[in-house]
Design an enzyme around this catalytic site. Structure first.
Site, PDB file in Angstrom:
ATOM      1  CB  CYS A   4      -0.883  -0.021   1.249  1.00  0.00           C
ATOM      2  SG  CYS A   4      -2.018   1.377   1.352  1.00  0.00           S
ATOM      3  CG  HIS A  33      -5.504  -2.541  -1.380  1.00  0.00           C
ATOM      4  ND1 HIS A  33      -4.430  -3.057  -0.693  1.00  0.00           N
ATOM      5  CD2 HIS A  33      -5.380  -1.190  -1.312  1.00  0.00           C
ATOM      6  CE1 HIS A  33      -3.694  -2.041  -0.226  1.00  0.00           C
ATOM      7  NE2 HIS A  33      -4.238  -0.901  -0.593  1.00  0.00           N
ATOM      8  CD  GLU A  34      -6.439   1.020  -4.308  1.00  0.00           C
ATOM      9  OE1 GLU A  34      -6.658   1.955  -3.519  1.00  0.00           O
ATOM     10  OE2 GLU A  34      -5.285   0.581  -4.527  1.00  0.00           O
ATOM     11  CG  HIS A  92      -7.474   2.600   0.842  1.00  0.00           C
ATOM     12  ND1 HIS A  92      -6.720   2.975   1.936  1.00  0.00           N
ATOM     13  CD2 HIS A  92      -6.623   1.957   0.013  1.00  0.00           C
ATOM     14  CE1 HIS A  92      -5.469   2.573   1.763  1.00  0.00           C
ATOM     15  NE2 HIS A  92      -5.374   1.938   0.600  1.00  0.00           N
TER      16      HIS A  92
HETATM   17 ZN   LIG Z   1      -3.696   1.050  -0.187  1.00  0.00          ZN
END
Ligand SMILES: [Zn+2]
Length: 173
Positions: A94, A136-137, A140
């Site tokens: 990340c 993953h995104e 966030h």
């Molecule tokens: Zn990330």
């Protein structure tokens, strides 16, 4: 256009739950997308990796992510509708903690709904690397980081040690 500073682990901005984008086609939204695009491209140049970035990583609590795998594109208000397939296990990284690698499980396939700059709705079916990147995104946008998904605390390691270990293993083969 601007290359923005990337928030690092510990910055409370990374833990915010982002708000949906409600107004489309605006200059403001274009600027968010352009800033994400330039910040991602600068990070890739400097670090040699990086396929995606989320708005909270540049301090904007909005549900916007920007990916660059084959081609660059923005996903606004992305939502995982369906998770499918067996588990993928991988070492994740990340921009917000570039010195760390974290081993996580992700779903092999996802179906994601999102909107474009103009608010038009799209659906994307993703498998493998694109699937894990989207997970993953989108995490966030909910203030969730890859370290929260670590298999356990032993699977949060320094990138430099990972490289060393891989090299040693390679030599031993
Ligand atoms: Zn990330």
């Amino acid at each position: 256009m601007a290359i923005r500073e990337i928030l690092l682990l510990g910055n409370p901005g990374l833990r915010m739950k982002c708000s949906p984008v409600k107004r489309f086609g605006t200059r403001e939204l274009r600027t968010v997308i352009t800033d994400l695009r330039h910040t991602l491209s600068d990070f890739r140049k400097q670090n040699g990796f990086g396929r995606g970035i989320a708005a909270p990583q540049i301090g904007l609590a909005q549900r916007v992510i920007f990916l660059h795998i084959d081609k660059p594109f923005a996903l606004i208000n992305p939502r995982i509708m369906v998770r499918r397939g067996g588990k993928l296990t991988l070492w994740d990284d990340c921009f917000s903690f570039p010195d760390l690698l974290v081993k996580v499980h992700r779903n092999f396939a996802v179906r994601v709904s999102y909107q474009d700059l103009h608010g038009t709705k799209h659906t994307l079916h993703a498998e493998g690397p694109l699937s894990e990147l989207l997970q993953h995104e989108i995490d966030h946008l909910n203030g969730v980081l890859a370290i929260d998904r670590a298999i356990d605390s032993r699977h949060i390691i320094l990138r430099s040690e990972y490289m060393k270990w891989r090299k040693e293993k390679h030599h031993a083969l």
